[in-house]
Design a protein around this motif. Structure first.
Motif, PDB file in Angstrom:
ATOM      1  N   ASN A 121       5.189   0.947   3.180  1.00 55.09           N
ATOM      2  CA  ASN A 121       4.077   1.844   3.523  1.00 55.09           C
ATOM      3  C   ASN A 121       3.986   3.020   2.563  1.00 55.09           C
ATOM      4  O   ASN A 121       2.929   3.621   2.406  1.00 55.09           O
ATOM      5  N   ASN A 122       5.096   3.361   1.924  1.00 54.72           N
ATOM      6  CA  ASN A 122       5.167   4.520   1.039  1.00 54.72           C
ATOM      7  C   ASN A 122       4.903   4.178  -0.436  1.00 54.72           C
ATOM      8  O   ASN A 122       4.875   5.069  -1.276  1.00 54.72           O
ATOM      9  N   VAL A 123       4.700   2.919  -0.755  1.00 50.45           N
ATOM     10  CA  VAL A 123       4.567   2.491  -2.154  1.00 50.45           C
ATOM     11  C   VAL A 123       3.491   3.276  -2.888  1.00 50.45           C
ATOM     12  O   VAL A 123       3.703   3.749  -4.010  1.00 50.45           O
ATOM     13  N   SER A 124       2.333   3.445  -2.291  1.00 50.92           N
ATOM     14  CA  SER A 124       1.232   4.127  -2.993  1.00 50.92           C
ATOM     15  C   SER A 124       1.468   5.624  -3.134  1.00 50.92           C
ATOM     16  O   SER A 124       0.875   6.275  -4.000  1.00 50.92           O
ATOM     17  N   LYS A 125       2.357   6.192  -2.334  1.00 46.02           N
ATOM     18  CA  LYS A 125       2.631   7.626  -2.386  1.00 46.02           C
ATOM     19  C   LYS A 125       3.817   7.971  -3.287  1.00 46.02           C
ATOM     20  O   LYS A 125       3.921   9.084  -3.782  1.00 46.02           O
ATOM     21  N   PHE A 126       4.724   7.018  -3.477  1.00 47.16           N
ATOM     22  CA  PHE A 126       5.935   7.277  -4.255  1.00 47.16           C
ATOM     23  C   PHE A 126       5.594   7.365  -5.743  1.00 47.16           C
ATOM     24  O   PHE A 126       5.002   6.454  -6.307  1.00 47.16           O
ATOM     25  N   GLU A 127       5.959   8.471  -6.353  1.00 44.70           N
ATOM     26  CA  GLU A 127       5.711   8.656  -7.782  1.00 44.70           C
ATOM     27  C   GLU A 127       7.028   8.510  -8.534  1.00 44.70           C
ATOM     28  O   GLU A 127       7.826   9.443  -8.607  1.00 44.70           O
ATOM     29  N   ALA A 128       7.217   7.313  -9.073  1.00 47.16           N
ATOM     30  CA  ALA A 128       8.441   7.037  -9.816  1.00 47.16           C
ATOM     31  C   ALA A 128       8.418   7.763 -11.151  1.00 47.16           C
ATOM     32  O   ALA A 128       7.378   7.874 -11.799  1.00 47.16           O
ATOM     33  N   LYS A 129       9.572   8.256 -11.547  1.00 46.94           N
ATOM     34  CA  LYS A 129       9.698   8.829 -12.878  1.00 46.94           C
ATOM     35  C   LYS A 129       9.771   7.693 -13.887  1.00 46.94           C
ATOM     36  O   LYS A 129      10.352   6.641 -13.599  1.00 46.94           O
TER      37      LYS A 129
END
Length: 150
Positions: A121-129
């Protein structure tokens, strides 16, 4: 969302059972399940693929075991990734890689299958470095010291 799941050459039946439990109509799973005995009821599945790169490219997110080859390939691609500890294994050698990925914020990390749905559910919100691999130039030096080349 297209989700590719890969476990490399290791059995990880509990992961596929969890995926069946959290499945949603808007999530399409394609699973590479190695020699697992549990057959996923959700989405497509196969044991191995000689063209795994295509599966990576076609996925919106990849759930991968903490195998270094898979993880670093996905990080280099910049593919949204959830790195998951294979709890079906006896050893805990994957923990170092999980810790590295987590503290560097390169991808989401899953240590407990009960958190997998929240991570998806968090994939679109997670900002990977961004991950940048360091070139390895010491191969010739190692070969010379081992007297493999002159």
């Amino acid at each position: 969302m297209n989700i590719f799941v890969t476990v490399g050459h290791t059995r990880f039946d509990s992961l596929f059972k969890q995926i069946d439990e959290i499945s949603r109509t808007e999530w399409h799973f394609v699973s590479q399940m190695s020699d697992g005995s549990y057959i996923p009821k959700t989405g497509e599945h196969f044991s191995y693929s000689s063209n795994i790169q295509t599966h990576y490219e076609n996925a919106d997110v990849v759930i991968t075991h903490a195998g270094a080859g898979s993880v670093f390939t996905l990080l280099e691609m910049g593919k949204p990734t959830i790195v998951i500890a294979n709890i079906d294994r006896v050893d805990t050698h994957q923990e170092d890689l999980l810790r590295f990925v987590e503290t560097s914020e390169f991808a989401q990390v899953c240590r407990n299958l009960s958190t997998l749905e929240a991570l998806l559910n968090n994939v679109s919100k997670f900002e990977a470095k961004p991950y940048c691999s360091e070139p390895f130039f010491a191969a010739n030096e190692i070969a010379e010291r081992l007297k493999l080349i002159d």
